[in-house]
Design an enzyme around this catalytic site. Structure first.
Site, PDB file in Angstrom:
ATOM      1  N   ASP A  31     -13.103  40.924  -6.717  1.00  0.00           N
ATOM      2  CA  ASP A  31     -13.733  42.063  -7.393  1.00  0.00           C
ATOM      3  C   ASP A  31     -14.269  43.111  -6.423  1.00  0.00           C
ATOM      4  OD1 ASP A  31     -13.193  41.196  -9.909  1.00  0.00           O
ATOM      5  OD2 ASP A  31     -15.197  40.486 -10.380  1.00  0.00           O
TER       6      ASP A  31
ATOM      7  N   CYS B 267      -8.626  43.840 -18.857  1.00  0.00           N
ATOM      8  CA  CYS B 267      -7.999  44.622 -17.782  1.00  0.00           C
ATOM      9  C   CYS B 267      -6.592  44.126 -17.485  1.00  0.00           C
ATOM     10  CB  CYS B 267      -8.828  44.530 -16.501  1.00  0.00           C
ATOM     11  SG  CYS B 267     -10.305  45.548 -16.506  1.00  0.00           S
TER      12      CYS B 267
ATOM     13  N   ARG C 249      -4.033  35.943 -16.647  1.00  0.00           N
ATOM     14  CA  ARG C 249      -5.193  35.075 -16.492  1.00  0.00           C
ATOM     15  C   ARG C 249      -5.177  34.096 -17.665  1.00  0.00           C
ATOM     16  NH1 ARG C 249     -10.025  39.276 -15.192  1.00  0.00           N
ATOM     17  NH2 ARG C 249      -8.971  40.530 -16.755  1.00  0.00           N
TER      18      ARG C 249
ATOM     19  N   ARG D 129     -17.159  49.572 -18.743  1.00  0.00           N
ATOM     20  CA  ARG D 129     -17.137  48.159 -19.125  1.00  0.00           C
ATOM     21  C   ARG D 129     -17.975  47.310 -18.168  1.00  0.00           C
ATOM     22  NH1 ARG D 129     -12.473  45.735 -18.288  1.00  0.00           N
ATOM     23  NH2 ARG D 129     -13.443  43.909 -19.247  1.00  0.00           N
TER      24      ARG D 129
ATOM     25  N   LYS E 164     -22.866  41.597 -15.120  1.00  0.00           N
ATOM     26  CA  LYS E 164     -21.965  41.516 -16.269  1.00  0.00           C
ATOM     27  C   LYS E 164     -21.387  40.121 -16.424  1.00  0.00           C
ATOM     28  CE  LYS E 164     -17.467  42.826 -16.132  1.00  0.00           C
ATOM     29  NZ  LYS E 164     -16.501  42.074 -16.968  1.00  0.00           N
ATOM     30  N   ASN E 165     -20.949  39.532 -15.321  1.00  0.00           N
ATOM     31  CA  ASN E 165     -20.256  38.245 -15.381  1.00  0.00           C
ATOM     32  C   ASN E 165     -21.193  37.068 -15.617  1.00  0.00           C
ATOM     33  OD1 ASN E 165     -17.802  39.508 -15.040  1.00  0.00           O
ATOM     34  ND2 ASN E 165     -17.744  39.192 -12.829  1.00  0.00           N
TER      35      ASN E 165
END
Length: 419
Positions: free
Chosen positions: A307, A119, A124, A399, A22-23
């Site tokens: 994570d 989230c 951030r 997600r 995903k990232n």
């Protein structure tokens, strides 16, 4: 609203295949904005965030060619953009949307991007993105919740961020590919998804050196062309399945996985007593009996990833002994603790530290997911708990995890999606 119903106590056996990261996928989708030629991205994970990225790109006028027949492949054509604005309605649900700022500004000289959401795991801020682009000559204001940026053409310069920021590094890296002259990114993030993005950009004609280190050098070019690129495997999905097998017990081969991207996690799992073997694109994890509690501290890559903190904490909840978990990245990333306590875990939180005292077993209950990785931790907890566990609000899970319940069912878990 979808939920997961898990009946715990089953060993996990078999083979599971990891999806694209995903990232890595999200910045690479937005990197298509840098070229007027078609860009094809393969090994895409099937995620809600990827669908959101498609909607955002479509709203800008990008032609998105994506079919159910090949769900892991998309071709993007940004040759005829109709808008330079990323609206609040799309950006509010996904923080990675800020990554359209650098490409739009670099190629078109202007961008209007809503301040992001995502989230609720802590602040951030995007100030490092803004400061870096301003150092490259952009005029930027924040008006009515939008970042408004203009630049005739960005100028290469040396940028040292105040902190290590993954999305900040990615935004500035993409912007610098079309800037005039040389850009040096100091204090750059080193996560594997960044060199994967850099390799895609190099395939498009960018001149980049040092990606994967804390100092990246970019020589700007006039234009970038199309490319076909394959997304790197998801190291966090990989680590999540490794923790699930270690906690629940079993013997699972994880395929399309890169063990080199998970050195610290694998080291901690071995310290806990799990048996792990690895090859070039696979990892085998075996776990029998109760594991040992292991303390760890999260930090920027290549240290233990934030994570993976919640998922590994579950293993400590049922391990022998006491572990100290220190979270240094996000201030609100212990929100899963209260839900784990509902399942019978013994955890005390003091600021950035959680003290986890292992118990013999967890007991099934209804719990609520609060963010993406917390969702995964609650699923793992449900796999090891006695009785039934219901995990509510799993839209967070969707997600970032590609059909997680289907993959777990394929290796023996008793898990189903309900409403």
């Amino acid at each position: 609203m979808d939920k997961l119903l898990i009946r715990g106590g089953r060993r996990l056996e078999g083979v599971v295949t990891i999806s694209g990261a995903k990232n890595a996928a999200l910045p690479e989708l937005f990197a298509a904005l840098l070229s007027a030629e078609p860009v094809t991205i393969c090994n895409l994970p099937r995620l809600h965030d990827v669908c959101t990225a498609f909607k955002l790109l479509s709203s800008l006028g990008v032609a998105v060619d994506h079919s159910d027949a090949r769900p892991d492949v998309v071709t993007l054509d940004a040759g005829k953009l109709t808008s330079r604005e990323a609206s609040y309605d799309l950006v509010k649900t996904m923080r990675a949307s800020i990554l359209v700022l650098g490409p739009l500004l670099a190629r078109f000289g202007e961008a209007r991007v809503s301040l992001p959401g995502g989230c609720e795991i802590g602040l951030r801020p995007v100030d490092q993105h803004i400061k870096g682009l301003q150092a490259m000559g952009a005029e930027i204001t924040v008006e009515h919740g939008y970042i408004v940026a203009k630049a005739a053409r960005l100028k290469g310069t040396r940028i040292t961020t105040d902190m290590v920021t993954v999305t900040g590094t990615e935004n500035l890296l993409m912007a610098a590919t079309l800037a005039e002259g040389e850009t040096i990114l100091e204090n750059a993030a080193q996560e594997p998804e960044i060199p994967d993005l850099a390799e895609m950009l190099i395939g498009m004609g960018a001149k980049i050196e040092g990606h994967g280190t804390n100092r990246i050098r970019i020589e700007g070019v006039e234009r970038l062309h199309g490319v076909s690129h394959q997304v790197v495997p998801d190291r966090i999905e990989t680590g999540t399945f490794l923790c699930a097998v270690a906690a629940a017990g079993g013997d699972v081969r994880v395929e399309r996985a890169n063990a080199r991207h998970l050195d610290t996690v694998i080291e901690k799992l071995r310290e806990a007593g799990a048996q792990i073997e690895a090859g070039d694109d696979w990892i085998r994890v075996k776990s029998d009996g109760r594991l040992r509690a292991v303390s760890f501290r999260t930090s920027e890559y290549p240290a233990f990833p934030t994570d993976m903190q919640a998922q590994f904490m579950v293993l400590n909840c049922i391990a022998e002994g006491t572990a100290v978990v220190t979270e240094t990245i996000f201030e609100n990333r212990f929100m899963h603790v209260g839900e784990l306590v509902r399942l019978g875990a013994k955890i005390e939180v003091d600021g950035k530290t959680a003290i986890v005292q292992g118990v013999d077993k967890l007991s099934g209950a209804t719990v609520m997911a609060t963010d993406l990785r917390a969702s995964a931790s609650l699923v793992i907890a449900g796999l090891v708990a006695d009785g039934e566990t219901i995990v509510d609000r799993i839209y967070h899970l969707d997600r970032g995890y590609d059909r997680m319940e289907m993959k777990l069912r394929g290796i023996g878990a008793d898990i189903e999606r309900t409403r």
